[in-house]
Design a protein around this motif. Sequence first.
Motif, PDB file in Angstrom:
ATOM      1  N   GLY A   1       8.360 -31.551  44.433  1.00 54.54           N
ATOM      2  CA  GLY A   1       9.108 -31.437  45.679  1.00 54.54           C
ATOM      3  C   GLY A   1      10.426 -32.169  45.620  1.00 54.54           C
ATOM      4  O   GLY A   1      11.447 -31.680  46.117  1.00 54.54           O
ATOM      5  N   ALA A   2      10.437 -33.360  44.991  1.00 55.79           N
ATOM      6  CA  ALA A   2      11.676 -34.126  44.857  1.00 55.79           C
ATOM      7  C   ALA A   2      12.676 -33.394  43.978  1.00 55.79           C
ATOM      8  O   ALA A   2      13.889 -33.398  44.248  1.00 55.79           O
ATOM      9  N   ALA A   3      12.195 -32.752  42.900  1.00 50.11           N
ATOM     10  CA  ALA A   3      13.092 -32.012  42.003  1.00 50.11           C
ATOM     11  C   ALA A   3      13.732 -30.832  42.731  1.00 50.11           C
ATOM     12  O   ALA A   3      14.951 -30.608  42.626  1.00 50.11           O
ATOM     13  N   VAL A   4      12.929 -30.072  43.482  1.00 47.45           N
ATOM     14  CA  VAL A   4      13.463 -28.938  44.237  1.00 47.45           C
ATOM     15  C   VAL A   4      14.475 -29.417  45.278  1.00 47.45           C
ATOM     16  O   VAL A   4      15.574 -28.855  45.412  1.00 47.45           O
ATOM     17  N   ALA A   5      14.118 -30.459  46.024  1.00 52.61           N
ATOM     18  CA  ALA A   5      14.999 -30.966  47.076  1.00 52.61           C
ATOM     19  C   ALA A   5      16.293 -31.537  46.498  1.00 52.61           C
ATOM     20  O   ALA A   5      17.378 -31.332  47.056  1.00 52.61           O
ATOM     21  N   THR A   6      16.184 -32.248  45.372  1.00 53.93           N
ATOM     22  CA  THR A   6      17.372 -32.843  44.772  1.00 53.93           C
ATOM     23  C   THR A   6      18.329 -31.764  44.286  1.00 53.93           C
ATOM     24  O   THR A   6      19.552 -31.853  44.507  1.00 53.93           O
ATOM     25  N   ALA A   7      17.799 -30.754  43.614  1.00 57.68           N
ATOM     26  CA  ALA A   7      18.651 -29.680  43.101  1.00 57.68           C
ATOM     27  C   ALA A   7      19.337 -28.931  44.247  1.00 57.68           C
ATOM     28  O   ALA A   7      20.571 -28.764  44.254  1.00 57.68           O
ATOM     29  N   LEU A   8      18.543 -28.491  45.228  1.00 55.97           N
ATOM     30  CA  LEU A   8      19.116 -27.724  46.330  1.00 55.97           C
ATOM     31  C   LEU A   8      20.047 -28.585  47.196  1.00 55.97           C
ATOM     32  O   LEU A   8      21.136 -28.146  47.582  1.00 55.97           O
ATOM     33  N   GLY A   9      19.609 -29.802  47.514  1.00 58.68           N
ATOM     34  CA  GLY A   9      20.418 -30.667  48.360  1.00 58.68           C
ATOM     35  C   GLY A   9      21.756 -31.003  47.733  1.00 58.68           C
ATOM     36  O   GLY A   9      22.794 -31.017  48.411  1.00 58.68           O
ATOM     37  N   THR A  10      21.767 -31.265  46.429  1.00 61.21           N
ATOM     38  CA  THR A  10      23.017 -31.585  45.741  1.00 61.21           C
ATOM     39  C   THR A  10      23.935 -30.374  45.674  1.00 61.21           C
ATOM     40  O   THR A  10      25.148 -30.481  45.925  1.00 61.21           O
ATOM     41  N   LEU A  11      23.381 -29.202  45.353  1.00 58.52           N
ATOM     42  CA  LEU A  11      24.197 -27.991  45.275  1.00 58.52           C
ATOM     43  C   LEU A  11      24.784 -27.629  46.639  1.00 58.52           C
ATOM     44  O   LEU A  11      25.957 -27.238  46.742  1.00 58.52           O
TER      45      LEU A  11
ATOM     46  N   VAL B   1       7.713 -25.272  49.275  1.00 62.58           N
ATOM     47  CA  VAL B   1       7.872 -25.456  50.721  1.00 62.58           C
ATOM     48  C   VAL B   1       8.194 -26.916  51.035  1.00 62.58           C
ATOM     49  O   VAL B   1       9.046 -27.212  51.885  1.00 62.58           O
ATOM     50  N   THR B   2       7.529 -27.847  50.346  1.00 60.43           N
ATOM     51  CA  THR B   2       7.842 -29.270  50.545  1.00 60.43           C
ATOM     52  C   THR B   2       9.286 -29.560  50.198  1.00 60.43           C
ATOM     53  O   THR B   2      10.004 -30.238  50.955  1.00 60.43           O
ATOM     54  N   GLY B   3       9.745 -29.043  49.063  1.00 60.20           N
ATOM     55  CA  GLY B   3      11.129 -29.265  48.656  1.00 60.20           C
ATOM     56  C   GLY B   3      12.122 -28.741  49.670  1.00 60.20           C
ATOM     57  O   GLY B   3      13.150 -29.378  49.945  1.00 60.20           O
ATOM     58  N   LEU B   4      11.824 -27.583  50.278  1.00 52.30           N
ATOM     59  CA  LEU B   4      12.737 -26.995  51.259  1.00 52.30           C
ATOM     60  C   LEU B   4      12.996 -27.929  52.431  1.00 52.30           C
ATOM     61  O   LEU B   4      14.124 -28.023  52.932  1.00 52.30           O
ATOM     62  N   TYR B   5      11.957 -28.644  52.863  1.00 52.75           N
ATOM     63  CA  TYR B   5      12.094 -29.470  54.061  1.00 52.75           C
ATOM     64  C   TYR B   5      12.436 -30.925  53.753  1.00 52.75           C
ATOM     65  O   TYR B   5      12.559 -31.739  54.672  1.00 52.75           O
ATOM     66  N   VAL B   6      12.634 -31.235  52.461  1.00 50.04           N
ATOM     67  CA  VAL B   6      13.147 -32.554  52.075  1.00 50.04           C
ATOM     68  C   VAL B   6      14.637 -32.470  51.750  1.00 50.04           C
ATOM     69  O   VAL B   6      15.323 -33.482  51.666  1.00 50.04           O
ATOM     70  N   VAL B   7      15.166 -31.252  51.615  1.00 48.88           N
ATOM     71  CA  VAL B   7      16.571 -31.039  51.268  1.00 48.88           C
ATOM     72  C   VAL B   7      17.539 -31.819  52.163  1.00 48.88           C
ATOM     73  O   VAL B   7      18.496 -32.420  51.661  1.00 48.88           O
ATOM     74  N   PRO B   8      17.368 -31.852  53.510  1.00 46.20           N
ATOM     75  CA  PRO B   8      18.361 -32.549  54.344  1.00 46.20           C
ATOM     76  C   PRO B   8      18.555 -34.020  53.994  1.00 46.20           C
ATOM     77  O   PRO B   8      19.657 -34.549  54.155  1.00 46.20           O
ATOM     78  N   TYR B   9      17.504 -34.698  53.526  1.00 42.33           N
ATOM     79  CA  TYR B   9      17.644 -36.112  53.181  1.00 42.33           C
ATOM     80  C   TYR B   9      18.525 -36.286  51.951  1.00 42.33           C
ATOM     81  O   TYR B   9      19.365 -37.202  51.895  1.00 42.33           O
ATOM     82  N   VAL B  10      18.368 -35.410  50.964  1.00 46.59           N
ATOM     83  CA  VAL B  10      19.230 -35.449  49.779  1.00 46.59           C
ATOM     84  C   VAL B  10      20.655 -35.065  50.158  1.00 46.59           C
ATOM     85  O   VAL B  10      21.625 -35.714  49.742  1.00 46.59           O
ATOM     86  N   TYR B  11      20.771 -34.015  50.949  1.00 43.62           N
ATOM     87  CA  TYR B  11      22.100 -33.545  51.350  1.00 43.62           C
ATOM     88  C   TYR B  11      22.894 -34.641  52.062  1.00 43.62           C
ATOM     89  O   TYR B  11      24.082 -34.822  51.802  1.00 43.62           O
ATOM     90  N   THR B  12      22.253 -35.368  52.970  1.00 41.27           N
ATOM     91  CA  THR B  12      22.953 -36.386  53.751  1.00 41.27           C
ATOM     92  C   THR B  12      23.592 -37.428  52.845  1.00 41.27           C
ATOM     93  O   THR B  12      24.763 -37.794  53.018  1.00 41.27           O
ATOM     94  N   VAL B  13      22.842 -37.916  51.864  1.00 42.52           N
ATOM     95  CA  VAL B  13      23.362 -38.945  50.953  1.00 42.52           C
ATOM     96  C   VAL B  13      24.474 -38.380  50.078  1.00 42.52           C
ATOM     97  O   VAL B  13      25.544 -38.981  49.935  1.00 42.52           O
ATOM     98  N   MET B  14      24.235 -37.209  49.486  1.00 42.91           N
ATOM     99  CA  MET B  14      25.204 -36.651  48.554  1.00 42.91           C
ATOM    100  C   MET B  14      26.471 -36.169  49.266  1.00 42.91           C
ATOM    101  O   MET B  14      27.583 -36.361  48.764  1.00 42.91           O
ATOM    102  N   ALA B  15      26.332 -35.545  50.430  1.00 39.06           N
ATOM    103  CA  ALA B  15      27.514 -35.064  51.146  1.00 39.06           C
ATOM    104  C   ALA B  15      28.388 -36.222  51.598  1.00 39.06           C
ATOM    105  O   ALA B  15      29.627 -36.135  51.544  1.00 39.06           O
ATOM    106  N   THR B  16      27.767 -37.317  52.032  1.00 36.20           N
ATOM    107  CA  THR B  16      28.538 -38.485  52.452  1.00 36.20           C
ATOM    108  C   THR B  16      29.357 -39.035  51.283  1.00 36.20           C
ATOM    109  O   THR B  16      30.548 -39.366  51.430  1.00 36.20           O
ATOM    110  N   SER B  17      28.752 -39.143  50.107  1.00 36.32           N
ATOM    111  CA  SER B  17      29.462 -39.669  48.938  1.00 36.32           C
ATOM    112  C   SER B  17      30.512 -38.696  48.423  1.00 36.32           C
ATOM    113  O   SER B  17      31.624 -39.089  48.077  1.00 36.32           O
ATOM    114  N   LEU B  18      30.178 -37.414  48.370  1.00 37.47           N
ATOM    115  CA  LEU B  18      31.135 -36.420  47.871  1.00 37.47           C
ATOM    116  C   LEU B  18      32.348 -36.297  48.795  1.00 37.47           C
ATOM    117  O   LEU B  18      33.465 -36.060  48.337  1.00 37.47           O
TER     118      LEU B  18
END
Length: 533
Positions: A42-52, A128-145
């Motif tokens: 789930g972390a791998a899916v969320a990290t990949a999608l959230g970062t992209l 499905v788990t990865g899909l709903y963890v994406v926002p947490y990855v996105y928040t950190v990465m979007a703020t830094s980017l």
Amino acid sequence: MRLIVAAFSVGGRPSLANLQAMFADTDVVAMARNTLVLTLGGAAVATALGTLIAITVTVVPSRRSERRALQLVPAVPFTLPPIVGAIGWLFLLAPRVGWLNILLRWALRSPAATGPVSAYSLPVVIGVTGLYVVPYVYTVMATSLSRLSTELLEGYQVCGATAWGAMARTIAGPLRPAFMAAVTLAIMHSLSQFSIPLILGLDVLTTHMYRQITFLGDYGAAAAVGLPLLVVAVVLTTAQLRLTGQGGRAVTLSARGTSVRPFSLGRASDAALRWIAYAYVVVAGLLPISAIVLVSFLDFWQPSFTWSDLRPANYLDVWNNELARAGAMTSLTLGIACAIAATALALLVVVLVERGGGLPARAAYFFANLPLGIPLVLFGLAMLLAFISRPIVLYGTIWILVLAYVVAFLPVAVRNVGPVFQQIARELEEAAAMSGAPWHRVARRITVPLVMPGLTASAALLFILIFREFSIAAFVSTPSTNVIAMSLLAFNDSGNWPYVAVLSVFLSAVSIAGIALTSAVAGRFEIGRGPGA
């Protein structure tokens, strides 16, 4: 503390029997293995999608209207609580009657009666788990980017790197602390996932804890299973906070401002990234909610149907159902009351920290943020153990839910209210005080009006989180203190799928309304300005 005591005691006496039984149980070992795979997957899916998606929103060139649309992509999971998303994918990928499976069998001309994909399989639960963890990855990465200097990317290209190579080197270099913080956050949220594996039938440690409490009443066994999860969560939270702090110092800022200029990764790559973002909206939002809405209008969940099979009366039936109506009303009441209480407490903490200082302020801030690193499923178990016996017995009353929700979401409130209060210049209050205004008039005429828009937005967000909360309620609610998520679970266990779908639609509708209210308040007001100023 009660959780730790329960894990290391039997019959009120110190003992290692619970831990020994846990390590000797082959089923628990298998659940631990499932938990590890689910967490990492789930972390791998969320990290990949959230970062992209973060790269797509903040870096890739796009028209203004398209960028506004892309900025809404990460909000999609907030319109569907994880338990609702899992139910939607169950309707789509159930082995026999899942509508997406039926479509796939037709497209593949398969004579099989089931498959080809099962909602109960480990890969689907991971996805499905990865899909709903994406926002947490996105928040950190979007703020830094968004704070990144585009000249850094261009500099890597000057040195011979491709556009994707420049982005990879940036993430592995200046953005590495932020990226590692995002990965840590994804691992923590995947580890503590409860509702998705429960609905999709995957046995993991969190669902084992729930069954030990619900069906066996074995608090010691549940606490023993929760203990390693607690240790891992605290370690991950500490690491995430440290990495976030480092990430803030490591990002290279441009002298031209803090908004990154567009940087193309290639025409084909830019288009592919935008399509990934739109596909995420479809997979995480449109597909599951469409399936849920359809089931909500059917007499029963069936492989095929016609327009004549649709009946809006399901909604009236659910409203007339005592279990559903009581759960909805309790959740609405708790959501409003606890959101207001948590926001008010957060304001007191922030005022003490910003205007007071000293040991009391540090202590208040520490205790307000103490639940931050505890997964909600463990927090629910801890609240149950703390208030099911003397000296304070709250179990079976509404007050245990009130206390649990306020304490659990107080860190979120503090982090929302803090920035709002910090933007108010202290000179405004000092000028009023020097003019002879007492402190209560200063607060009523200056401080409160200026922070009220931010407090309203914070309370609306907290209402959404509390109204849809399931992990805590699963442990501390009772039939007399039922909430809507538990009503949904009861209908799910009995196989009453139309009622499950109707309650899921209601949960999503309230979430969407809350998000719209939060956005409207945050967009209409600015600190120091009133409406129409």
